[in-house]
Design a protein around this motif. Sequence first.
Motif, short mmCIF file in Angstrom:
data_model
loop_
_atom_site.label_atom_id
_atom_site.label_comp_id
_atom_site.label_asym_id
_atom_site.label_seq_id
_atom_site.Cartn_x
_atom_site.Cartn_y
_atom_site.Cartn_z
N GLY B 64 61.21 -5.69 -36.29
CA GLY B 64 62.49 -5.44 -36.22
C GLY B 64 63.59 -6.51 -36.75
N ILE B 70 72.07 -8.12 -29.30
CA ILE B 70 70.86 -7.99 -28.57
C ILE B 70 71.16 -8.94 -27.42
CG2 ILE B 70 68.32 -8.29 -28.51
CD1 ILE B 70 68.96 -5.81 -29.87
N TYR B 75 64.25 -8.53 -24.83
CA TYR B 75 62.98 -7.76 -24.28
C TYR B 75 63.00 -6.42 -25.15
CZ TYR B 75 60.99 -3.96 -21.59
OH TYR B 75 60.11 -2.85 -21.47
N LEU B 76 61.76 -6.35 -25.73
CA LEU B 76 61.50 -5.02 -26.47
C LEU B 76 60.31 -4.50 -26.07
CD1 LEU B 76 62.05 -6.51 -30.32
CD2 LEU B 76 63.44 -4.81 -28.96
N SER B 77 60.22 -3.25 -25.92
CA SER B 77 58.89 -2.45 -26.08
C SER B 77 58.77 -1.37 -27.06
CB SER B 77 58.75 -1.82 -24.53
OG SER B 77 59.10 -0.67 -24.58
N PHE B 78 57.42 -1.17 -27.22
CA PHE B 78 57.22 -0.34 -28.50
C PHE B 78 55.69 0.21 -28.42
CE2 PHE B 78 54.67 -3.65 -30.55
CZ PHE B 78 55.42 -4.63 -30.10
N PHE B 79 55.30 1.02 -29.13
CA PHE B 79 54.01 1.39 -29.13
C PHE B 79 53.15 1.11 -30.28
CE2 PHE B 79 56.65 3.83 -26.18
CZ PHE B 79 55.96 4.16 -25.17
#
Lengths: 156, 110
Positions: B64, B70, B75-79
């Motif tokens: 990213g 931001i 904080y980032l969440s992804f898969f």
Amino acid sequence: MMRRDLTLNRRRIVVGALGATAAAALATVFAGPASATPESAKQLLQTLAKGDPKEGRVSVKAPEIAENGNAVPVTVSVESPMTEKDHVKAVHIVADGNPNPGVASFFFTPASGKAEVQLRVRMAQTQKLIAVAEMSDGTLWSAAREVKVTIGGCGG
Amino acid sequence: MADDIKPRIRVPQNPKKGEVIEIKTLITHPMESGQRKDAQGNTIPRRIVNAISVTYNGKPVFSGKLEPAISANPYLSFFVKVEENGTLAFEWKDDDGSVYKAEQKITLAG
């Protein structure tokens, strides 16, 4: 009697001073750098992903009303099988009411398994978030969502 | 400036082969937007984490580019789809040139 008047006065002075600071703070916010507009957000999107996005496949989840613009939780997801042939390559997110329209770009691969990202965004005022997804076949999809902000997150 | 930059990562324990798991990341960082002014009215210079990249066993899975919009302590969440045991490697890039790294091992169930 004399003393009481004095304290009252002092309190009034303190309150008055606080009011003035608040007003000054507000003034700096409004006199601050020119903010992004829907046009500049669109322009930025064109430099990130050139083309004419269709509506759909993308979903932007965010609270309708954000009390604190410093950290608005946002989830962007894109419908896609995420296979080698058909996957989401990138998701670009812009906001049209911040000092700068850019928020973030995320890049996925088939190994991501699912094109979904959660983030926290600063929002200076009530505005629209726009997400554009770039697919592996070159098509563009987009979605937008308005978030009402009570306290802005770009303190002056 | 308090320079206490620490990445935090949370991954599910022992996922099954082929499972798509959620990775949560947070890095403590001021994300100074470059818009704020100090008490003297001088603009505080911009200093943000401008990029993150994540690989699994050396293969890119997520990356990213971040802008000042931001929030602090991004904080980032992804898969990630896990097909084999391995190591997730995280890398954050700071405006000042620093690179913060972290690793997380994943062992499949069974």
